[in-house]
Write an enzyme that holds these catalytic residues in place. Structure first.
Site, PDB file in Angstrom:
ATOM      1  N   ASP A 153       0.858  -1.184   0.000  1.00 47.04           N
ATOM      2  CA  ASP A 153       0.000   0.000   0.000  1.00 47.04           C
ATOM      3  C   ASP A 153       0.889   1.228   0.000  1.00 47.04           C
ATOM      4  OD1 ASP A 153      -2.408  -1.405   0.047  1.00 47.04           O
ATOM      5  OD2 ASP A 153      -2.491  -1.454   2.230  1.00 47.04           O
ATOM      6  N   ASP A 167      -7.003  -1.506  -4.551  1.00 43.10           N
ATOM      7  CA  ASP A 167      -8.087  -1.144  -3.629  1.00 43.10           C
ATOM      8  C   ASP A 167      -9.006  -0.103  -4.264  1.00 43.10           C
ATOM      9  OD1 ASP A 167      -6.881  -2.809  -1.726  1.00 43.10           O
ATOM     10  OD2 ASP A 167      -5.771  -1.150  -0.817  1.00 43.10           O
TER      11      ASP A 167
END
Length: 194
Positions: A153, A167
């Site tokens: 991330d 995401d």
């Protein structure tokens, strides 16, 4: 899986009328139109997947182990982290379960693609498929091991969880599905009014 197929239905079973082509044959427009939707689904999925994969490779090579990069003051920055859990870092002990869920979502979308006759649904499902593939790739190939890998991330808005492009694709696909459902557009191309 049967429930998902029942919800999506098939163009054949979604209100056949007297003008339908004889059984076993498709109307001239049906078959190519359905194929174009499937192609659209897979093109969107591949684009979402490649953007996610490329961005993660770049982040791992250039940003991991370095100071975060401020993009918009304190509001948005790039900060590489490894997330073994689900969204918002929850469920770190359940990495293998999230891997199985992502794999199931991918299988369901691929199975349902043959019954798809709506371009907006093709785009939405393509975003879900590409995002699920992106995060599943991390879970399979990244450390600490197969099916237990931590997702990369790096998009870090202020006062929010750090996330990635996979995401984002999943969330955008989900929002589009909700909008399409509220508008009454079914994946088989029919419109219903409740």
């Amino acid at each position: 899986m049967a429930e998902a197929e029942r919800i999506i239905g098939t163009p054949d079973s979604a209100g056949a009328d007297e003008t339908a082509a004889p059984e076993g044959t498709a109307a001239p427009e049906e078959r190519p139109r359905g194929r174009r939707r499937i192609v659209a689904l897979f093109v969107v999925a591949v684009l979402a997947y490649l953007l996610d994969l490329g961005s993660k490779m770049l982040v791992v090579a250039k940003l991991e182990g370095h100071e975060p990069i401020d993009l918009v003051g304190d509001l948005l920055r790039l900060d590489a982290i490894r997330n073994p859990g689900a969204a918002f870092g929850m469920g770190e002990a359940f990495t293998i379960i999230f891997t199985c869920i992502a794999a199931t979502v991918i299988v369901v979308i691929i199975r349902l693609a043959r019954k798809l006759y709506s371009l907006p649904w093709a785009i939405a499902l393509g975003l879900l498929l590409g995002g699920a593939l992106g995060n599943l790739t991390d879970r399979i190939f990244r450390s600490p091991g197969v099916f237990e890998g931590a997702v990369v991330d790096f998009i870090a808005p202020a006062h929010f969880a750090v996330f990635n492009l996979a995401d984002s694709a999943i969330v955008c696909g989900g929002i589009l599905i909700v909008i399409l459902s509220f508008r009454g557009l079914d994946p088989d191309g029919t419109v219903h009014k409740d």
